[in-house]
Design a protein around this motif. Structure first.
Motif, PDB file in Angstrom:
ATOM      1  N   SER A 153       0.911  -1.490   0.126  1.00 53.98           N
ATOM      2  CA  SER A 153      -0.141   0.039   0.144  1.00 53.98           C
ATOM      3  C   SER A 153       0.860   1.170   0.004  1.00 53.98           C
ATOM      4  O   SER A 153       0.438   2.181   0.446  1.00 53.98           O
ATOM      5  CB  SER A 153      -0.958  -0.046   1.259  1.00 53.98           C
ATOM      6  N   ASN A 154       2.048   1.318  -0.459  1.00 48.53           N
ATOM      7  CA  ASN A 154       3.121   2.280  -0.334  1.00 48.53           C
ATOM      8  C   ASN A 154       2.474   3.764  -1.003  1.00 48.53           C
ATOM      9  O   ASN A 154       2.919   4.688  -0.512  1.00 48.53           O
ATOM     10  CB  ASN A 154       4.504   1.891  -0.863  1.00 48.53           C
ATOM     11  N   GLU A 155       2.126   3.405  -2.157  1.00 49.88           N
ATOM     12  CA  GLU A 155       1.584   4.709  -2.997  1.00 49.88           C
ATOM     13  C   GLU A 155       0.546   5.288  -2.091  1.00 49.88           C
ATOM     14  O   GLU A 155       0.538   6.649  -2.126  1.00 49.88           O
ATOM     15  CB  GLU A 155       1.128   4.500  -4.471  1.00 49.88           C
ATOM     16  N   GLU A 156      -0.456   4.640  -1.645  1.00 58.87           N
ATOM     17  CA  GLU A 156      -1.661   5.211  -0.916  1.00 58.87           C
ATOM     18  C   GLU A 156      -0.985   5.807   0.359  1.00 58.87           C
ATOM     19  O   GLU A 156      -1.439   7.094   0.872  1.00 58.87           O
ATOM     20  CB  GLU A 156      -2.732   4.264  -0.504  1.00 58.87           C
ATOM     21  N   ARG A 157      -0.225   4.916   0.859  1.00 56.04           N
ATOM     22  CA  ARG A 157       0.377   5.615   2.143  1.00 56.04           C
ATOM     23  C   ARG A 157       1.279   6.879   2.221  1.00 56.04           C
ATOM     24  O   ARG A 157       1.274   7.943   2.908  1.00 56.04           O
ATOM     25  CB  ARG A 157       1.299   4.632   3.128  1.00 56.04           C
ATOM     26  N   LYS A 158       1.901   6.938   0.858  1.00 56.78           N
ATOM     27  CA  LYS A 158       2.729   8.285   0.561  1.00 56.78           C
ATOM     28  C   LYS A 158       1.719   9.302   0.491  1.00 56.78           C
ATOM     29  O   LYS A 158       1.933  10.372   1.004  1.00 56.78           O
ATOM     30  CB  LYS A 158       3.691   7.980  -0.588  1.00 56.78           C
ATOM     31  N   GLN A 159       0.530   9.051  -0.107  1.00 53.12           N
ATOM     32  CA  GLN A 159      -0.336  10.511  -0.580  1.00 53.12           C
ATOM     33  C   GLN A 159      -0.700  10.738   1.102  1.00 53.12           C
ATOM     34  O   GLN A 159      -1.071  11.748   1.387  1.00 53.12           O
ATOM     35  CB  GLN A 159      -1.400  10.070  -1.230  1.00 53.12           C
ATOM     36  N   PHE A 160      -1.023   9.710   2.023  1.00 53.02           N
ATOM     37  CA  PHE A 160      -1.683   9.923   3.098  1.00 53.02           C
ATOM     38  C   PHE A 160      -0.733  10.855   3.810  1.00 53.02           C
ATOM     39  O   PHE A 160      -0.899  11.752   4.693  1.00 53.02           O
ATOM     40  CB  PHE A 160      -2.038   8.604   3.833  1.00 53.02           C
ATOM     41  N   LEU A 161       0.692  10.302   3.885  1.00 51.21           N
ATOM     42  CA  LEU A 161       1.587  11.208   4.786  1.00 51.21           C
ATOM     43  C   LEU A 161       1.707  12.594   4.262  1.00 51.21           C
ATOM     44  O   LEU A 161       1.913  13.498   5.088  1.00 51.21           O
ATOM     45  CB  LEU A 161       2.972  10.372   4.557  1.00 51.21           C
ATOM     46  N   ARG A 162       1.636  12.775   2.938  1.00 54.13           N
ATOM     47  CA  ARG A 162       1.855  14.233   2.391  1.00 54.13           C
ATOM     48  C   ARG A 162       0.375  14.971   2.944  1.00 54.13           C
ATOM     49  O   ARG A 162       0.765  16.163   3.369  1.00 54.13           O
ATOM     50  CB  ARG A 162       1.901  14.084   1.024  1.00 54.13           C
ATOM     51  N   THR A 163      -0.632  14.188   3.051  1.00 57.47           N
ATOM     52  CA  THR A 163      -1.895  14.983   3.735  1.00 57.47           C
ATOM     53  C   THR A 163      -1.724  15.351   4.842  1.00 57.47           C
ATOM     54  O   THR A 163      -2.007  16.469   5.447  1.00 57.47           O
ATOM     55  CB  THR A 163      -3.079  14.204   3.293  1.00 57.47           C
ATOM     56  N   ILE A 164      -1.111  14.179   5.603  1.00 64.31           N
ATOM     57  CA  ILE A 164      -0.987  14.637   7.159  1.00 64.31           C
ATOM     58  C   ILE A 164      -0.164  15.457   7.505  1.00 64.31           C
ATOM     59  O   ILE A 164       0.181  16.565   8.394  1.00 64.31           O
ATOM     60  CB  ILE A 164      -0.598  13.099   7.877  1.00 64.31           C
ATOM     61  N   GLY A 165       1.267  15.485   6.715  1.00 58.64           N
ATOM     62  CA  GLY A 165       2.118  16.499   6.656  1.00 58.64           C
ATOM     63  C   GLY A 165       1.890  18.122   6.629  1.00 58.64           C
ATOM     64  O   GLY A 165       2.233  18.774   7.547  1.00 58.64           O
ATOM     65  N   ARG A 166       0.945  18.178   5.724  1.00 57.68           N
ATOM     66  CA  ARG A 166       0.505  19.393   5.411  1.00 57.68           C
ATOM     67  C   ARG A 166      -0.647  19.972   6.553  1.00 57.68           C
ATOM     68  O   ARG A 166      -0.591  21.290   6.798  1.00 57.68           O
ATOM     69  CB  ARG A 166      -0.166  19.660   4.322  1.00 57.68           C
ATOM     70  N   ARG A 167      -1.176  18.753   7.183  1.00 53.62           N
ATOM     71  CA  ARG A 167      -2.176  19.224   8.203  1.00 53.62           C
ATOM     72  C   ARG A 167      -1.305  19.491   9.574  1.00 53.62           C
ATOM     73  O   ARG A 167      -1.788  20.488   9.861  1.00 53.62           O
ATOM     74  CB  ARG A 167      -3.166  18.148   8.434  1.00 53.62           C
ATOM     75  N   ILE A 168      -0.464  18.898   9.626  1.00 54.80           N
ATOM     76  CA  ILE A 168       0.438  19.212  10.938  1.00 54.80           C
ATOM     77  C   ILE A 168       1.148  20.761  10.785  1.00 54.80           C
ATOM     78  O   ILE A 168       1.045  21.269  12.002  1.00 54.80           O
ATOM     79  CB  ILE A 168       1.515  18.003  11.028  1.00 54.80           C
TER      80      ILE A 168
END
Length: 636
Positions: A153-168
């Protein structure tokens, strides 16, 4: 300032600090980390302290990834040529989406090298960013599945981390405007675990962020859900983060339920806590299903939790919201258990949640940490907070265990030890293994039933989380007591029946409170024979079969299975608990630094939390509370 502008500004700052000739192509927030993409990862690797300097100056966790990647086949050969054969590499996986190469090895320290020298050499040779994990000495199905799922699930996880990073790293309203930001506050809402043991859940709130600490069930399965529907936390999509202190079900069982009802954010935990909690959640679903009860969520939600997990090691200071930093510290309770320390605002307030903790050294772990940079408020467990809750010393507990085992084996009986699969089982295993090795008890088979063997495999995956002596035994002396020949996994109904009908032995089995699991079958078949013995080594919550038998019940109704007559010997050995007793709880506060202004006594029966809070106030003159569920406290 918009995120894109902030990233541009950070890139400019980085370019002023890196040596001339190093080309930074992009910077991006991914989860709590700032990722620097460069054409020159080898030059970065040459500058040994550059990443440390950037992290210090930018006050961010820094990761460097290559823009251009070397051919994986060639990189594979380079890794094999750089890393000594003694490392025992078992797998190398290249992730083109992140530019990382995962190296799985029996001795990860050899891959890393002294002060990280071998790891830097790998980067210089191949450009890929190496990450090293341990090959489990005992194969763990859970660890294998978690690692494979994260890969898939790496590609999906990468997008998730970018979304969370911008929220943080989002801008806060009124930042820099003292008038607009004047009304600052910190609140904690109790959603469970107050004047009771179980369903741990606490909401930490500021004007800009919301963080949930733990989400567990009640051990007796009655009224077992935290108050997740109250306005303070609902809707769950408004949460910035979930922080999991450790993997026992009364703290982690309902984490996947959050995703079923709208949560989309990260769960922060130590690496062992993530793996152990996944193991226990899947087993929890299996047990509920077999008992014909309604399952609260499915394995799909467990997979969502894995995909949204972010692991942190002890001592790593991490942004989890625009105004909240999290640091995990050793809690000494079970593998990976953590005291969660929160730094709020720009030094405005500091608060810690102990989860379950043990302020005494055990066979498995070092004592809980009680030294913090700053601390204004502490939420501490009070399981054994009552005035008479004193546990016997560990040496006395082991002597009592050996005495009982000797007596039972000599009279031709069997010893049943119900224990949590995580924590108490491994403590008892180590004590019994040493007892047999040193001749203190006879050499008989020790059967492990339930999830104990799998939990033990996860312990062998993360020996760096064990105490100093056990690590030395494993790494320097080459002796791993978990691999001793006396242990045998019960992996079939046929073997279980053979154990019940067979020779004298010791059976360590789940569940620890006799509220389900394989222990019930052993009781049904062995409880009527007075040659046998049942040894309690952990806490028995009110309402569980374990507490009833411990209190002296000799006839225990088991629903459709009928009534069990209890003739076997009942023994309670208190010294194996992973919780601090009354003396240790008081000592913890007496030696904590700095001393908090407020203490909240939670995770204990009503009398225990009230008694402990009162005693702390009388001795140390600290403001104390024994909160009830559904209360909100304003800290600032």
């Amino acid at each position: 300032m918009q995120i894109e502008e902030r990233l541009k500004e950070l890139k400019e700052k980085i370019n002023t600090k890196v040596p001339r000739g190093i080309n930074v192509t992009q910077v991006e927030f991914e989860g709590p980390e700032l990722v620097i993409y460069t054409d020159d990862p080898k030059r970065f690797a040459d500058e040994a302290d550059l990443i440390k300097i950037l992290a210090r100056d930018l006050r961010k966790r820094i990761v460097v990834r290559p823009t251009i990647l070397e051919d994986p086949e060639k990189a594979y050969n380079e890794i094999k040529s750089v890393v000594p054969e003694t490392a025992g590499i078992t797998d190398i996986f290249f992730d083109a989406d992140t530019g990382e190469v995962l190296i799985e090895a029996e001795k990860p320290g050899v891959v890393i090298g002294k002060n990280g020298t071998t790891l830097r050499d790998i980067t210089k040779h191949i450009g890929w960013t190496p990450k090293v994990v341990r090959t489990p000495p005992i194969e763990s199905t859970t660890v294998k599945q978690v690692r494979q799922y994260l890969r898939s699930s790496n590609e999906e996880r990468k997008q998730f981390l970018r979304t969370i990073g911008r929220r943080i790293h989002r801008d806060l309203p009124g930042k820099g405007d003292e008038t607009a930001r004047k009304d600052q506050w910190v609140r904690v809402t109790t959603l469970g675990c107050c004047r009771e043991v179980g369903r741990a859940a606490f909401l930490l709130s500021t004007p800009d962020s919301k963080v949930l600490i733990d989400c567990g069930e009640k051990p007796d399965n009655a009224g077992g859900t935290p108050y997740l529907y109250v306005p303070e936390i609902y809707p769950l999509s408004g949460l910035d983060a979930v922080v999991l202190t450790h993997a026992h079900l009364d703290h982690c069982a309902l984490i996947p339920l959050l995703y079923k009802y709208g949560y989309e954010g990260p769960v922060y935990a130590t690496p062992p806590t993530r793996d152990l909690s996944v193991m226990l959640q899947l087993d929890y679903l299996d047990v509920i299903n077999k008992e014909g009860r309604k399952v609260p969520y499915s394995s799909n939600e467990v997979r969502t939790y894995i995909r949204h997990s972010i692991t942190l090691n002890y001592g790593s200071v991490t942004d989890i919201a625009p105004d909240i930093k999290l640091t995990f510290h050793n809690a000494g309770h079970i593998l990976g258990s953590a005291i969660a320390h929160f730094h709020l605002g720009d030094g405005m307030y500091n608060i810690a949640f102990t989860g379950d903790f043990n302020y005494a050294k055990s066979r498995l772990f070092n004592p809980a940490i009680n030294q913090f940079p700053r601390l204004e408020a502490l939420f501490m467990e009070s399981t054994y907070g009552g005035s008479n809750d004193f546990q016997q010393p560990r040496m006395d507990a082991e002597a009592r265990l050996y005495e009982t085992v000797n007596s039972v084996i000599q009279r031709g009986g069997k010893v049943i030890i119900p224990a949590f699969s995580v924590g108490r089982s491994q403590e008892v295993m180590l004590a019994l293994e040493e007892g047999m090795r040193t001749g203190k008890i006879p050499k008989v088979k020790i059967y492990l039933d339930g999830m104990i063997r799998e939990a033990t495999a996860i312990h062998t995956t993360y020996p760096e989380y064990l105490n100093t002596e056990l690590r030395n035994l494993i790494f320097r002396e080459g002796m791993n007591p978990f691999l001793a020949e006396c242990f045998q996994q019960v992996d079939s109904q046929e073997l279980r029946e053979s154990v019940i009908a067979g020779d004298p032995c010791v059976i360590i089995t789940t569940s620890g409170m006799l509220n389900g699991g394989p222990v019930m079958e052993y009781l049904l078949n062995l409880a009527q024979d007075e040659k046998n013995a049942l040894i309690f080594v952990g806490y028995q919550a009110d309402g569980t079969y374990g507490r009833r038998i411990q209190k002296g019940w000799r006839e225990v109704p088991m629903g459709r299975k009928g009534t069990i007559t209890i003739n076997l010997e009942i023994v309670t050995v208190d010294g194996f608990s992973g919780h601090s007793d009354r003396r240790q709880l008081m000592n913890y506060i007496g030696q904590i630094s700095p001393r908090p202004e407020k203490i909240f006594c939670i995770h204990g029966d009503e009398n225990n939390t009230i008694d402990l809070a009162s005693s702390i106030y009388k001795r140390y003159h600290i403001e104390t509370h024994s909160p009830m569920n559904l209360e909100t406290y304003r800290m600032v």
